[in-house]
Design a protein around this motif. Structure first.
Motif, PDB file in Angstrom:
ATOM      1  N   LEU A  29      13.561  28.754  35.871  1.00  0.00           N
ATOM      2  CA  LEU A  29      14.855  29.408  35.677  1.00  0.00           C
ATOM      3  C   LEU A  29      14.945  30.753  36.396  1.00  0.00           C
ATOM      4  CD1 LEU A  29      15.466  28.682  31.880  1.00  0.00           C
ATOM      5  CD2 LEU A  29      16.410  27.450  33.843  1.00  0.00           C
ATOM      6  N   ALA A  30      13.912  31.100  37.147  1.00  0.00           N
ATOM      7  CA  ALA A  30      13.865  32.408  37.805  1.00  0.00           C
ATOM      8  C   ALA A  30      15.120  32.739  38.623  1.00  0.00           C
ATOM      9  CB  ALA A  30      12.616  32.500  38.687  1.00  0.00           C
ATOM     10  N   PRO A  31      15.727  31.785  39.342  1.00  0.00           N
ATOM     11  CA  PRO A  31      16.907  32.139  40.139  1.00  0.00           C
ATOM     12  C   PRO A  31      18.122  32.579  39.325  1.00  0.00           C
ATOM     13  CG  PRO A  31      15.916  30.104  40.946  1.00  0.00           C
ATOM     14  CD  PRO A  31      15.266  30.414  39.628  1.00  0.00           C
ATOM     15  N   ILE A  32      18.137  32.283  38.029  1.00  0.00           N
ATOM     16  CA  ILE A  32      19.313  32.646  37.229  1.00  0.00           C
ATOM     17  C   ILE A  32      18.960  33.527  36.026  1.00  0.00           C
ATOM     18  CG2 ILE A  32      20.590  30.603  37.927  1.00  0.00           C
ATOM     19  CD1 ILE A  32      19.976  29.361  35.206  1.00  0.00           C
ATOM     20  N   ALA A  33      17.709  33.927  35.914  1.00  0.00           N
ATOM     21  CA  ALA A  33      17.280  34.730  34.772  1.00  0.00           C
ATOM     22  C   ALA A  33      17.513  36.212  35.038  1.00  0.00           C
ATOM     23  CB  ALA A  33      15.821  34.456  34.453  1.00  0.00           C
ATOM     24  N   ARG A  34      18.755  36.553  35.273  1.00  0.00           N
ATOM     25  CA  ARG A  34      19.188  37.939  35.442  1.00  0.00           C
ATOM     26  C   ARG A  34      20.652  38.016  35.061  1.00  0.00           C
ATOM     27  NH1 ARG A  34      22.533  38.741  39.745  1.00  0.00           N
ATOM     28  NH2 ARG A  34      22.458  37.305  41.535  1.00  0.00           N
ATOM     29  N   ASP A  35      21.196  39.215  35.021  1.00  0.00           N
ATOM     30  CA  ASP A  35      22.618  39.365  34.714  1.00  0.00           C
ATOM     31  C   ASP A  35      23.460  38.854  35.872  1.00  0.00           C
ATOM     32  OD1 ASP A  35      21.774  40.588  32.421  1.00  0.00           O
ATOM     33  OD2 ASP A  35      22.428  42.607  32.982  1.00  0.00           O
ATOM     34  N   PHE A  36      24.580  38.226  35.532  1.00  0.00           N
ATOM     35  CA  PHE A  36      25.573  37.829  36.535  1.00  0.00           C
ATOM     36  C   PHE A  36      26.924  38.367  36.085  1.00  0.00           C
ATOM     37  CE2 PHE A  36      22.190  34.882  37.482  1.00  0.00           C
ATOM     38  CZ  PHE A  36      22.240  34.790  38.862  1.00  0.00           C
ATOM     39  N   ALA A  37      27.443  39.285  36.870  1.00  0.00           N
ATOM     40  CA  ALA A  37      28.677  39.988  36.533  1.00  0.00           C
ATOM     41  C   ALA A  37      29.842  39.469  37.357  1.00  0.00           C
ATOM     42  CB  ALA A  37      28.498  41.489  36.766  1.00  0.00           C
ATOM     43  N   ILE A  38      31.035  39.848  36.946  1.00  0.00           N
ATOM     44  CA  ILE A  38      32.230  39.401  37.668  1.00  0.00           C
ATOM     45  C   ILE A  38      32.226  39.916  39.103  1.00  0.00           C
ATOM     46  CG2 ILE A  38      33.622  41.341  36.856  1.00  0.00           C
ATOM     47  CD1 ILE A  38      34.761  37.691  37.607  1.00  0.00           C
ATOM     48  N   GLU A  39      31.601  41.057  39.343  1.00  0.00           N
ATOM     49  CA  GLU A  39      31.531  41.580  40.705  1.00  0.00           C
ATOM     50  C   GLU A  39      30.717  40.653  41.604  1.00  0.00           C
ATOM     51  OE1 GLU A  39      32.638  44.752  37.962  1.00  0.00           O
ATOM     52  OE2 GLU A  39      30.950  43.337  37.962  1.00  0.00           O
ATOM     53  N   ALA A  46      35.750  35.898  47.510  1.00  0.00           N
ATOM     54  CA  ALA A  46      36.399  36.434  48.709  1.00  0.00           C
ATOM     55  C   ALA A  46      35.949  35.709  49.969  1.00  0.00           C
ATOM     56  CB  ALA A  46      36.100  37.931  48.823  1.00  0.00           C
ATOM     57  N   LYS A  47      34.698  35.263  49.989  1.00  0.00           N
ATOM     58  CA  LYS A  47      34.149  34.599  51.175  1.00  0.00           C
ATOM     59  C   LYS A  47      34.502  33.115  51.238  1.00  0.00           C
ATOM     60  CE  LYS A  47      30.142  37.672  51.565  1.00  0.00           C
ATOM     61  NZ  LYS A  47      28.658  37.757  51.516  1.00  0.00           N
ATOM     62  N   ASN A  48      35.007  32.557  50.141  1.00  0.00           N
ATOM     63  CA  ASN A  48      35.211  31.101  50.076  1.00  0.00           C
ATOM     64  C   ASN A  48      36.614  30.692  49.667  1.00  0.00           C
ATOM     65  OD1 ASN A  48      32.347  29.889  50.508  1.00  0.00           O
ATOM     66  ND2 ASN A  48      32.010  31.560  49.049  1.00  0.00           N
ATOM     67  N   GLY A  49      37.559  31.605  49.723  1.00  0.00           N
ATOM     68  CA  GLY A  49      38.955  31.267  49.458  1.00  0.00           C
ATOM     69  C   GLY A  49      39.252  30.921  48.018  1.00  0.00           C
ATOM     70  N   LEU A  69      36.226  37.272  26.823  1.00  0.00           N
ATOM     71  CA  LEU A  69      37.641  37.654  26.740  1.00  0.00           C
ATOM     72  C   LEU A  69      37.829  39.122  27.112  1.00  0.00           C
ATOM     73  CD1 LEU A  69      38.788  35.745  23.540  1.00  0.00           C
ATOM     74  CD2 LEU A  69      39.532  35.330  25.893  1.00  0.00           C
ATOM     75  N   ASN A  70      36.880  39.950  26.754  1.00  0.00           N
ATOM     76  CA  ASN A  70      36.953  41.357  27.137  1.00  0.00           C
ATOM     77  C   ASN A  70      36.891  41.506  28.655  1.00  0.00           C
ATOM     78  OD1 ASN A  70      36.880  44.292  26.553  1.00  0.00           O
ATOM     79  ND2 ASN A  70      34.799  44.158  27.351  1.00  0.00           N
ATOM     80  N   LEU A  71      36.015  40.725  29.305  1.00  0.00           N
ATOM     81  CA  LEU A  71      35.963  40.743  30.764  1.00  0.00           C
ATOM     82  C   LEU A  71      37.262  40.245  31.375  1.00  0.00           C
ATOM     83  CD1 LEU A  71      32.362  39.352  31.456  1.00  0.00           C
ATOM     84  CD2 LEU A  71      33.146  41.708  31.722  1.00  0.00           C
ATOM     85  N   ALA A  72      37.811  39.177  30.801  1.00  0.00           N
ATOM     86  CA  ALA A  72      39.053  38.610  31.331  1.00  0.00           C
ATOM     87  C   ALA A  72      40.210  39.599  31.226  1.00  0.00           C
ATOM     88  CB  ALA A  72      39.390  37.324  30.582  1.00  0.00           C
ATOM     89  N   ASP A  73      40.229  40.374  30.166  1.00  0.00           N
ATOM     90  CA  ASP A  73      41.288  41.371  30.003  1.00  0.00           C
ATOM     91  C   ASP A  73      41.197  42.466  31.057  1.00  0.00           C
ATOM     92  OD1 ASP A  73      42.357  40.070  27.816  1.00  0.00           O
ATOM     93  OD2 ASP A  73      41.253  41.269  26.343  1.00  0.00           O
ATOM     94  N   GLN A  74      40.002  42.656  31.615  1.00  0.00           N
ATOM     95  CA  GLN A  74      39.797  43.724  32.594  1.00  0.00           C
ATOM     96  C   GLN A  74      39.913  43.253  34.041  1.00  0.00           C
ATOM     97  OE1 GLN A  74      36.230  46.246  31.734  1.00  0.00           O
ATOM     98  NE2 GLN A  74      36.061  45.010  29.883  1.00  0.00           N
ATOM     99  N   HIS A  75      39.795  41.935  34.265  1.00  0.00           N
ATOM    100  CA  HIS A  75      39.730  41.432  35.640  1.00  0.00           C
ATOM    101  C   HIS A  75      40.706  40.273  35.831  1.00  0.00           C
ATOM    102  CE1 HIS A  75      36.093  43.812  36.426  1.00  0.00           C
ATOM    103  NE2 HIS A  75      35.691  43.445  35.224  1.00  0.00           N
ATOM    104  N   ASP A  76      41.682  40.481  36.701  1.00  0.00           N
ATOM    105  CA  ASP A  76      42.717  39.464  36.927  1.00  0.00           C
ATOM    106  C   ASP A  76      42.171  38.191  37.541  1.00  0.00           C
ATOM    107  OD1 ASP A  76      44.622  41.130  35.871  1.00  0.00           O
ATOM    108  OD2 ASP A  76      45.367  41.830  37.819  1.00  0.00           O
ATOM    109  N   VAL A  77      41.035  38.265  38.242  1.00  0.00           N
ATOM    110  CA  VAL A  77      40.486  37.072  38.893  1.00  0.00           C
ATOM    111  C   VAL A  77      40.011  36.053  37.865  1.00  0.00           C
ATOM    112  CG1 VAL A  77      38.089  37.872  39.102  1.00  0.00           C
ATOM    113  CG2 VAL A  77      39.071  36.363  40.854  1.00  0.00           C
ATOM    114  N   ILE A  78      39.746  36.498  36.636  1.00  0.00           N
ATOM    115  CA  ILE A  78      39.436  35.567  35.549  1.00  0.00           C
ATOM    116  C   ILE A  78      40.765  35.096  34.966  1.00  0.00           C
ATOM    117  CG2 ILE A  78      38.298  35.216  33.338  1.00  0.00           C
ATOM    118  CD1 ILE A  78      36.376  37.468  34.043  1.00  0.00           C
TER     119      ILE A  78
END
Length: 290
Positions: A29-39, A46-49, A69-78
């Motif tokens: 699981l090493a490739p995904i065992a870190r934080d993944f943020a909306i950024e 942006a690179k894939n349309g 839901l808190n992230l979605a309220d802050q970011h329109d891309v969600i």
């Protein structure tokens, strides 16, 4: 690349502590065992349309749903969030009612693949909870394996007014052993759901189901599956998703975008647009943020 909606992705913050399946000490699981943020996701979008996304729960907790839901309220891309509610709890209907006040809350996903009882979905959910979903105009994501499809069919028959989508095409088995009973479970179960219900299906999460050594020739292994799904469900009942960042276990975001485009190349422009964009918009009642 034509504009797309990513109808299935995840975001997580390990310090939150409720991702029991994501063991940072597991080398696989090493490739995904870190934080993944909306950024992180936005860079790939942006690179894939990618015009926007539906973020799906990855932990069976109320806290996870509130976090997304808190992230979605802050970011329109969600554009929408599929959260978690314990549908077997006596207060599930009340919880669903409260969550539905947020316009970006689009539905629920019990983690059926991790529940030992394969018949859980056919008997455990409180009827009042499912009725609350229907009344609020919410959706149901079915995270199932081939062995859950018979029970899922019973559930869909019991609640025909609940819009349902099958995540990751119910994770077909890519074993070469044709005696494996899951092959027939998958084919029979998916055909019956396609023919006898209005359920939709996501073309997502397939690369990580391939066996070691199959990813290099992924199109050879995935093309028959995708062709079957097109035959059974048709372009109007399929939608595309990345399952990022779980996708990172097998390939990159760009590679999956390119591969899925190739898998659907034979469809006409309207059919491709339906799978890559408009079906997700319609199913989840999303508002296009441009």
């Amino acid at each position: 690349m034509q504009p797309r909606i990513d109808a299935h992705m995840h975001l997580w913050q390990l310090a939150r502590g409720d991702y029991g399946w994501l063991d940072p000490n597991d080398p696989s699981l090493a490739p995904i065992a870190r934080d993944f943020a909306i950024e992180d996701a936005a860079t790939r979008f942006a690179k894939n349309g990618i015009k926007g996304s539906v973020v799906v729960q990855a932990a069976p907790t109320d806290a996870e749903t509130s976090y997304l839901l808190n992230l979605a309220d802050q970011h329109d891309v969600i554009l929408g969030v599929v959260g978690w509610v314990d549908l077997s709890d006596n207060k599930a209907a009340e919880r669903i009612h409260d969550l539905s006040a947020n316009q970006k809350f689009k539905g629920v996903r019990p983690m059926l693949q991790d529940i030992e009882d394969v018949n859980w979905i056919a008997k455990a959910p409180k009827p009042e909870a499912i009725h609350a979903l229907v009344e609020a105009g919410l959706r149901f994501d079915a995270l199932v394996l081939p062995q859950h499809l018979a029970a899922l069919l019973k559930f869909t028959e019991r609640y025909p007014d609940l819009p349902i989508v099958i995540d990751h095409a119910a994770k077909p088995v890519f074993s070469n052993d044709q005696r494996d009973p899951r092959h027939e479970m998958w084919r029979e179960g998916m055909q019956r759901l396609a023919q006898e219900t209005s359920a939709m299906c996501k073309i997502s999460g397939l690369l990580t189901e391939l066996q070691s050594g199959q990813v290099a020739d992924a199109s050879i292994h995935l093309k028959p599956i995708v062709d079957d799904l097109l035959d059974w469900f048709g372009p109007d009942r399929l939608m595309w998703g990345s399952d990022w960042p779980v996708l990172n276990l097998a390939s990159s975001y760009r590679s999956w975008c390119d591969l899925s485009g190739a898998l659907l190349y034979g469809l006409n422009a309207d059919e491709q647009k339906a799978i890559f964009e408009t079906n997700a918009m319609r199913f989840y009642t999303l508002e296009d943020e441009g």
